[in-house]
Enzyme design. Sequence first.
Site, PDB file in Angstrom:
ATOM      1  N   HIS A 159       2.835  -0.479   2.937  1.00 23.96           N
ATOM      2  CA  HIS A 159       3.721   0.946   2.922  1.00 23.96           C
ATOM      3  C   HIS A 159       4.957   0.124   3.280  1.00 23.96           C
ATOM      4  O   HIS A 159       4.420  -1.007   2.774  1.00 23.96           O
ATOM      5  CB  HIS A 159       3.026   1.236   4.985  1.00 23.96           C
ATOM      6  CG  HIS A 159       3.768   0.491   6.217  1.00 23.96           C
ATOM      7  ND1 HIS A 159       2.588  -0.086   5.924  1.00 23.96           N
ATOM      8  CD2 HIS A 159       4.586   0.486   6.804  1.00 23.96           C
ATOM      9  CE1 HIS A 159       2.893  -0.881   7.891  1.00 23.96           C
ATOM     10  NE2 HIS A 159       4.123  -0.432   8.091  1.00 23.96           N
ATOM     11  N   ASP A 163       8.222  -5.382   7.828  1.00 24.22           N
ATOM     12  CA  ASP A 163       7.867  -7.309   8.346  1.00 24.22           C
ATOM     13  C   ASP A 163       6.828  -6.359   7.014  1.00 24.22           C
ATOM     14  O   ASP A 163       5.579  -7.222   7.619  1.00 24.22           O
ATOM     15  CB  ASP A 163       7.334  -6.498   9.421  1.00 24.22           C
ATOM     16  CG  ASP A 163       6.741  -4.978   9.815  1.00 24.22           C
ATOM     17  OD1 ASP A 163       7.228  -4.443   9.333  1.00 24.22           O
ATOM     18  OD2 ASP A 163       6.178  -5.261  10.602  1.00 24.22           O
ATOM     19  N   ASP A 277      -0.556  -1.031   9.177  1.00 27.52           N
ATOM     20  CA  ASP A 277      -0.343  -0.084  10.154  1.00 27.52           C
ATOM     21  C   ASP A 277      -1.378   1.033  10.104  1.00 27.52           C
ATOM     22  O   ASP A 277      -0.879   1.847   9.436  1.00 27.52           O
ATOM     23  CB  ASP A 277       1.362   0.069  10.161  1.00 27.52           C
ATOM     24  CG  ASP A 277       1.741  -1.410  10.648  1.00 27.52           C
ATOM     25  OD1 ASP A 277       1.269  -2.555  11.162  1.00 27.52           O
ATOM     26  OD2 ASP A 277       2.997  -1.582  10.506  1.00 27.52           O
ATOM     27  N   HIS A 499       1.798   3.822  15.782  1.00 29.71           N
ATOM     28  CA  HIS A 499       0.181   2.443  16.011  1.00 29.71           C
ATOM     29  C   HIS A 499      -0.539   2.708  16.675  1.00 29.71           C
ATOM     30  O   HIS A 499      -0.320   4.161  17.161  1.00 29.71           O
ATOM     31  CB  HIS A 499       1.272   1.442  16.201  1.00 29.71           C
ATOM     32  CG  HIS A 499       1.668   0.364  15.480  1.00 29.71           C
ATOM     33  ND1 HIS A 499       1.766  -0.346  14.835  1.00 29.71           N
ATOM     34  CD2 HIS A 499       3.404   0.474  15.402  1.00 29.71           C
ATOM     35  CE1 HIS A 499       3.037  -0.930  13.686  1.00 29.71           C
ATOM     36  NE2 HIS A 499       3.556  -0.299  14.185  1.00 29.71           N
ATOM     37  N   HIS A 521      -1.323  -8.450  13.278  1.00 31.60           N
ATOM     38  CA  HIS A 521      -0.044  -7.863  13.509  1.00 31.60           C
ATOM     39  C   HIS A 521      -0.322  -7.243  14.988  1.00 31.60           C
ATOM     40  O   HIS A 521      -0.282  -6.448  15.369  1.00 31.60           O
ATOM     41  CB  HIS A 521       0.267  -6.396  12.817  1.00 31.60           C
ATOM     42  CG  HIS A 521       1.040  -5.908  12.772  1.00 31.60           C
ATOM     43  ND1 HIS A 521       1.948  -4.855  13.735  1.00 31.60           N
ATOM     44  CD2 HIS A 521       1.958  -5.782  11.533  1.00 31.60           C
ATOM     45  CE1 HIS A 521       2.732  -4.597  13.248  1.00 31.60           C
ATOM     46  NE2 HIS A 521       2.863  -5.296  12.077  1.00 31.60           N
TER      47      HIS A 521
END
Length: 870
Positions: A159, A163, A277, A499, A521
Site C-alpha cells: 500500500h 513506511d 498492513d 490494523h 511490523h
Amino acid sequence: MCIQPDSLEDAYKIPRPVHREEFTQLSPSFFQTATFQLEKTNEKNNIEEPKKNKAFLNSKIIYKDLFEIRKLSNNFVNTSHPTCTETMNEQNEFSDEENFKFFGLGGCNEVGRSCHIIEYKNKVIMLDSGMHPALSGHASFPYFDEYDISKVDILLISHFHVDHSASLPYVMQQSNFRGKVFMTHATKAIYRWLMQDFVRVTSIGNSRSEDGGGGEGSNLYTDDDIMKSFDRIETIDYHSTMEIDGIRFTAYHAGHVLGACMYFIEIGGLKVLFTGDYSREENRHLHAAEVPPLKPDILISESTFGTGTLEPRIELERKLTTHIHATIAKGGRVLLPVFALGNAQELLLILDEYWSQNEDLQNVNVFYASNLAKKCMAVYETYTGIMNDKIRLSSASSEKSNPFDFKYIKSIKDLSKFQDMGPSVVVATPGMLQAGVSRQLLEKWAPDGKNLVILTGYSVEGTMAKELLKEPTMIQSATNPDMTIPRRIGIEEISFAAHVDFQQNSEFIEKVSPSKVILVHGDSVPMGRLKSALLSKYASRKGTDQEVKVYNPKNCEELIIGFKGLKIAKVLGSLAEEQLQVLKKIIQDEVSAENSKITELTEEKEEADEIKEDNGETDTTQKPNESSINVLKTGQVVSGVLVSKDFNLNLLQLQDLHEFTQLSTSIVKSKMHLKINADISLMVWHLEQMFGYINVINDDDEEWECVIMDVVDVFIDRSKGPGLFITVEWINDNLMADSLADSVIAILYSIDSSPASVKLSSQNHNHGDNHIVKKEDSMEIDRPVEAHAKTDIKSRIERIALLLKAQFGDSLKELPEEKAIIQIGKTVANVDYKRLEVECSSKVLKDRVENVIKRGCQLTAPLSQNPKIA
C-alpha cells in the site's frame, strides 16, 4: 493391469522390457531419469518423493523420463503442501535452492521502513520498500547495503503509506535494482502525489550538492526520480494472478487503506501469504481483509498491536464525537493529526455524518488542512468501485453522486490565511506530528488547556505523536530545537488505525492455517508477546503434522526454512490421450467390479432385513461406504519428453513438443565405425543369441544392412578389404537407444575373442535360422539347435498356461478354444489366452491372474522377434 492388444498376433509381438543387466556394457547416461510414484485417491493425492530429481531451468529437455503412475486423472496430478524442516542460521539437509530464506531489511521488531526479502529456488522477491517516519536522511532507509538488490526479481508494494513505499524511488532510480515493481491501480494513482508531498514536507528534495555528496543535506531522491519510477511501475487487479519467470502472485483485499492488498505468492510449489498492513473489520468505506482460498505454507503477518485488544468501532466513533462535542462546547479547538490518505477519509466521513445529525454544531467549522488530500480526493472519487457496498450504493444513488463530496468539511489551502477564531475542528497532516500543518497547529494551540489533540492512528516510537502520549509539560519546537513550548492542551488516544488486534490476527491465522508464521511490523515487546500467545495457543499441536511454528526475526537476521517441494508433471498432448484411454478402461472395470460387489451386499442386506422384520428387529447397519469405489492403482509406465520451465514439468511426446512448448527440436544421430575378423553369418549368430531376431533389410554384393529392435542400424561395406567394416548408427533420443547401441557394439567387439566363435568357426555350420552342431567327441552331426526357444503363439500360450498351473495348481482347469477357468472357493476367474483377458467379480483374484499373465508375456517373449511369427 494387463496390456490390451488389438489382435492375437499383436498380443504376442509385445516385446518384454529391456533390463539394464542384460546389456554387456552401458555408456554414461547424458540424460536424467526420474521416477515419480503418483497416486490419487478420492480425498487427496499422496505422492512419494522421486528417486532422482533435479531442478531444470530454461526449458532443458530430458529424454526418456519414466513415470510410474498409479492413478492419473484430468491430464495431470496435483499434490498437497510440501514437507518442510527449518533452521535459524544453521546448515540443514536441504540444498541451498530448497531453502526458503527470509531476510528483513526493515520493519522487523520495529514499525517503520518495512522491507523484506524472500528467496526460494533462486527467485528473489522484495516485499515493500518504506522509510522510517521517526528518522531522517539515509538513516530512515531500510538496510539496503546488507543485501544485493540486483538479485531481486520482483518488488511488491502492499500500500501507499510512507513506511511501506517511500524508499521506492530511491531503489528504482539510484540503486542497482533491475526487477519489476507491482502495486494495485489505486496505490499507483496515489503514489505519485504522496511521494511528491513527502519530498516537499520532509525537505529531502533539495537540490544536490555541487560535489555530489551524500550527506544529510543532500537529497535522497528528486521529483524526477519519482516520475521515472512511476513510469516503470506495473499494476495488478484484485483477485488477478500474474506470473513472472516462474513466480505467481495474486492480490487480495487487505482493508487498511484504499488500494491496500495482500499478496499470495507461489514459487516452485511453495505458497507464501504476505499480509502487509491489514484490517479484518469493515469500516465506512473499505472492505475487510479477505481470507485467500488457498492455504499458505508460510504466513508473513503484521503484529502492530501484539496482544492488544481494540475497542469496537461503534464505541470508538462514540468516544471521538463525544470528546469533540465537549471540547467545542467549552470553546476549545480540536486537532486531529492524520495520514493524508486512508485514516483521514474515514474520519471525514464520520465528522460529516455527525455534523449533519447535530444542528448545534453546524455553525462550527471543520477544516481539512492537506493539499495532498485535496489532490488525491479525486482518486477516492474514481475508485469507489473497489470500496465496500455502502460506498458503492451511495455513489450510485441520485441523491448524492459521491460520498466524498462533503457538505460540512472545508479545506485550508494556506495556513497563514487561516482565521483561527472560536471553536473549530482541524484534520491535519502529518499523523506523526513531525512537521507540517499538524505540528504548527500543535505548537500554536498547546498552551491553551481548553484545546484538545486526538491521536487517531498508531504512533511510532521517536515521533512527537508518541511523545505526547507521555503527557509532557513542555514540547520542543520543530523549527527551533532550543525553544520549548508549554503543553496544556488535552491529549486523547482513540485509535482508528486500520490494523488487526490480537483476536482478529489470531482468528485470521487460524483460518489461513499456515505451518509457519513470520511476524513483522511490530515493536519488539508487543511482537514478542504475540509470538508467545500464538505458541501457547498451538502448544497442543507441537510434534504433530499440524504444528505451527512462529518466528520474529530482527532486522538483518536471516531466517532459513527448508522446503522439499515435490515434482509434479502434467501429461499433455497425444501422450495424455493414450493414457486416458487406458485409465478409462481401468476405471470402468473398477466400477463394474464394485457395482457387482454392492449388488451382492444389497441382496444380502435385503435378505437380512426380511429376517429382521420377521423377528421385529430394527435396522441399525450403515450403508456401504461408496468413498472407496474410485481408489485405483494402475502401475502404468509412461514414457516421454520431460520439459521443465519455471518449475512447471510437462511430459510430452516428441512430436507434440513444438505445439505445447514452442521449442524447436533436432535429431542427434551417433555413428560408430569398427572392424572385426569374422564373417557375416557368425556376426548374425551372436546378435541373434542376444536379441532373438534381427531384421535384415539389405543383402547384396556391395552392402549388408540390418535393424535391431527398430533402434540400432548395422551397416557392412563389403567392398572393403578382408574382415568386416561395420558402421553402427542410432538416434540419441533416449536412454534405451544408447544402452542398446552399447550392447550391440560390445557384442561385435567380443566376437573375435569369444569361445563360442572359435568353436563354431572350427566346424561346418549353416548359419540360417538353425545352427548345425556336432558332439565334442565325434564329427557326426547331432541335431539343430535354435538360438532361442520357440516363439510361435501356440508355444508361448502353452508356457503361459504352465505358469498359471504353477501358480494356481488344481484350481486351474483348461477349456477348449484356448480358454481356462480358475476357481477358488466360490470365486471364478475366466481366462482368454487369445485376447489376454480375465473376467472375474473379485478384484483381488483378477489382479493376481492378470499379473501372472503379464509376467508370462514378458518371460516368453525375446527382446526382439520376427513380426511374421506363425
